[in-house]
Write a protein that holds these residues in place. Sequence first.
Motif, short mmCIF file in Angstrom:
data_model
loop_
_atom_site.label_atom_id
_atom_site.label_comp_id
_atom_site.label_asym_id
_atom_site.label_seq_id
_atom_site.Cartn_x
_atom_site.Cartn_y
_atom_site.Cartn_z
N UNK A 18 0.81 -1.22 0.00
CA UNK A 18 0.00 0.00 0.00
C UNK A 18 0.84 1.26 0.00
N UNK A 19 1.87 1.30 0.83
CA UNK A 19 2.73 2.48 0.93
C UNK A 19 3.44 2.76 -0.39
N UNK A 20 4.02 1.73 -0.98
CA UNK A 20 4.73 1.90 -2.25
C UNK A 20 3.78 2.34 -3.35
N UNK A 73 -2.14 11.59 5.72
CA UNK A 73 -3.18 10.74 6.31
C UNK A 73 -3.37 9.47 5.49
N UNK A 74 -3.19 9.61 4.16
CA UNK A 74 -3.36 8.43 3.30
C UNK A 74 -2.27 7.40 3.56
N UNK A 75 -1.03 7.87 3.70
CA UNK A 75 0.08 6.95 3.95
C UNK A 75 -0.02 6.34 5.34
N UNK A 130 -8.76 12.83 3.47
CA UNK A 130 -7.95 13.05 2.27
C UNK A 130 -8.65 13.98 1.29
N UNK A 131 -9.94 13.79 1.11
CA UNK A 131 -10.70 14.59 0.14
C UNK A 131 -10.73 16.06 0.55
#
Length: 317
Positions: A18-20, A73-75, A130-131
């Motif tokens: 996910x991170x990559x 926040x996404x990471x 995120x949005x």
Amino acid sequence: MDSKFSLLPKVINGGIAGIVGVTCVFPIDLVKTRLQNQQPGPGGQLLYKNLLDCGVKTFRNEGFFGMYKGSGVNLLLITPEKAIKLVGNDFFRHILCSEKGKLTFGREVLSGAGAGMCQIIITTPMELLKIQLQDAGRSASIDLAANSNTNNPAVNSKPPPPRLSATKIALQLVRQKGIFGLYQGCGATALRDVTFSAIYFPLFAHLNAMGKRREGSDQAVFYHSFLSGCIAGCTASLSVNPFDVVKTRLQTLHKGVGEETYSGIIDCFGKVLKNEGPKALFKGALCRILVIAPLFGIAQTVYYLGVAEYLLGIEKP
């Protein structure tokens, strides 16, 4: 199917994947969010003409780091989100397969749908925060344009809005609405993610099974897993784009001046179709494909590379 289900390496591989993947495709995801959120102005004008125009204007106005607004926040949350999604599908496939290790197509779909349902615990607040960060520049530009057209000095002299952060938004939502404030748009998120996973995972499994095997392993070679993830991600992404448009609009807390608001999924679908036509439900579709296809291609490749097994000293089948 594996005779044993090793949870820890799968969780680690899912998080790394996910991170990559997200780091590689996040700027395109930001452009997708802004394109999906934009609505025609009073004269039918649009802030962004297309994918390229949106990307260029965002980079010019907000710089390189502006392309990564909301990425923190996404990471932070993508590790558990991808782990739940990828590991969840593997888990459901493991428990639903027959004694001979066979899985019917219906159970493959059910496994994918189950993984999608589980992930919304993390996905909904992650997407919501995120949005807001991704869309702030677009909505601020609309407000600025609207204010510049008024002769009211009080309006024109208003100070700029405070700088947004995921922490500020999350705390404000919790104070105003409690913990469930972070789950605004949960129904639309579930509609998108469950449908996506029910399409994606069975398709990926069948495509990946056709590929050349790695020497001494039952896993496909990395480039075939990558292509399988891209094709399955592209197909599933396009299929659920209308749900993603609705989810994005329902989760946008700050609307620009004069923009439509929505009371729920059906209301949003109805107003978008009435005011903007069926094509509006496929806004950002190309961006979404450009995000999801390589994201899942990269994620599936990393997931099956066996990084966790190598780090933990576990023999990979």
